[in-house]
Design a protein around this motif. Structure first.
Motif, mmCIF file in Angstrom:
data_model
loop_
_atom_site.group_PDB
_atom_site.id
_atom_site.type_symbol
_atom_site.label_atom_id
_atom_site.label_comp_id
_atom_site.label_asym_id
_atom_site.label_seq_id
_atom_site.Cartn_x
_atom_site.Cartn_y
_atom_site.Cartn_z
ATOM 1 N N ARG A 1 95.503 43.003 53.236
ATOM 2 C CA ARG A 1 94.785 42.428 52.097
ATOM 3 C C ARG A 1 95.254 43.021 50.771
ATOM 4 O O ARG A 1 95.368 42.325 49.769
ATOM 5 N N TRP B 1 98.519 41.488 49.786
ATOM 6 C CA TRP B 1 98.360 40.099 49.354
ATOM 7 C C TRP B 1 97.859 40.045 47.910
ATOM 8 O O TRP B 1 98.373 39.264 47.097
ATOM 9 N N GLN C 1 99.900 38.409 44.656
ATOM 10 C CA GLN C 1 99.339 37.336 43.829
ATOM 11 C C GLN C 1 99.272 37.746 42.365
ATOM 12 O O GLN C 1 99.527 36.923 41.470
ATOM 13 N N SER D 1 87.048 41.255 48.329
ATOM 14 C CA SER D 1 87.728 41.338 49.616
ATOM 15 C C SER D 1 86.715 41.691 50.703
ATOM 16 O O SER D 1 86.197 42.812 50.727
ATOM 17 N N LEU E 1 89.937 36.766 43.001
ATOM 18 C CA LEU E 1 90.568 36.678 44.311
ATOM 19 C C LEU E 1 89.501 36.880 45.384
ATOM 20 O O LEU E 1 88.804 37.900 45.384
ATOM 21 N N ILE F 1 88.843 37.029 49.459
ATOM 22 C CA ILE F 1 89.396 37.157 50.803
ATOM 23 C C ILE F 1 88.231 37.141 51.769
ATOM 24 O O ILE F 1 87.332 37.987 51.694
ATOM 25 N N CYS G 1 92.453 33.287 52.038
ATOM 26 C CA CYS G 1 92.837 33.982 50.810
ATOM 27 C C CYS G 1 92.888 32.963 49.674
ATOM 28 O O CYS G 1 93.675 32.014 49.728
#
Length: 344
Positions: free
Chosen positions: A72, A75, A79, A201, A231, A233, A272
């Motif tokens: 995670r 990622w 991004q 997340s 973001l 997740i 995601c």
């Protein structure tokens, strides 16, 4: 095969979430949350278990035959690099401008829809001294703090001195500046329009109520600079289409708030998503207004609710034992994806 320690740590996570969900149904989500945040011993045990799982076991589970380790943290980093360092911000600024030219000929600006000539548009992220300002909600152990590209504010219910600030994000105030409790142990207020990135997340699933999740999304919107990104997740070990309707409902609700979805990936165990806080809220709302909403669909009956699959499970007194058993077998893969037993 999962080790005994792995199973033990996972059981702590599962039991904490199961108890919170059961109490939310029994006493209401507000009271359940109030009770939860006072249980400092449970919060400490939960945070320690999550830390060990993330840093010891999850990295191993993310290794695939055709892919390098994609956790995670990596990622999120990739991004942010794509958006801030490789032209993404400028691309979506232009896209907003193009959309406004198409729909905004007679557009009358309201107070909350004014364009903002903000610092985000003029800052030079290519300059290595210019850090991306990131708020990590439910941080646990501040995994982004080791990355030089970020200026991180890491918050969690369980604080870690000099690494993670103690903060109840659901109830934290949004104002002009950071404010702390008298003893400096708890963060009580965060500054609005101040962050380039907000990261959720495996955070929204923690909250037992759809409206609580919405409140947190709204708070993220208020904290982000125009053009900043949220973001999300979210765990899901099922195939990409299994919860497609839910994922679309997230896009709808966040579009109404003023977010434009700019990225979606379904990785092995997780959804995601990247949402941009539009400079013009009308641009974001345009997508939602174009949708045909099915009648009597519970996902769209309330614009201030953010649903996850667990919301559609009823837990009666007679079913609580069965629910716990289901949680033991199913939530391992569907709620907290990378926890041990997904040995495919």
């Amino acid at each position: 095969m999962a080790t005994e320690e792995h199973k033990y740590l996972a059981d702590i996570i599962k039991a904490t979430h199961a108890t919170l969900r059961e109490e939310a149904q029994s006493y209401g989500p507000e009271i359940a949350w109030e009770r939860h945040v006072t249980r400092k011993d449970i919060l400490q045990k939960y945070a320690s278990s999550m830390h060990k799982l993330a840093t010891t076991y999850w990295l191993e589970n993310n290794l695939t035959s055709d892919n390098a380790t994609l956790c995670r943290v990596q990622w999120v980093k990739s991004q942010c690099e794509e958006y801030f360092l490789n032209g993404g911000l400028q691309k979506y600024n232009e896209r907003e401008k193009d959309i406004m030219e198409k729909i905004n000929v007679d557009f009358i600006q309201t107070e909350d829809e004014q364009p903002v000539n903000n610092g985000l548009q003029s800052r030079n992220f290519v300059d290595p001294t210019q850090k991306i300002i990131l708020l990590d909600v439910g941080s646990c152990y501040n995994p982004f703090g080791t990355l030089d590209m970020f200026d991180v504010t890491a918050i969690d219910l369980n604080g870690i001195p000099e690494k993670v600030l103690c903060c109840d994000f659901l109830n934290v105030n949004v104002g002009k500046e950071k404010r702390f409790s008298a003893d400096k142990h708890e963060l009580l207020q965060l500054p609005q329009d101040s962050y380039d990135v907000v990261v959720f997340s495996l955070f929204l699933e923690y909250l037992p109520c759809p409206k609580q999740r919405y409140i947190c999304c709204k708070k993220a919107y208020d904290l982000l600079q125009p053009g900043g990104i949220l973001l999300i997740i979210s765990p899901d070990s099922k195939h990409v289409g299994a919860n497609a309707k839910l994922i679309k409902s997230w896009r709808y609700v966040l579009s109404k708030l003023g977010f434009m979805r700019i990225k979606y990936e379904k990785l092995r165990h997780i959804h995601c998503l990247v949402f941009r806080k539009c400079i013009f809220k009308q641009v974001a709302m345009r997508w939602a207004n174009m949708q045909t909403i099915p009648e009597n669909n519970p996902l769209y009956q309330d614009d201030v609710a953010f649903f996850i699959p667990q919301d559609f499970r009823n837990i009666s007194c007679e079913d609580k034992q069965e629910e716990r058993q289901m949680y033991n077998e199913e939530e391992m893969t569907c709620m907290f994806n990378e926890l041990p037993f997904d040995e495919t």
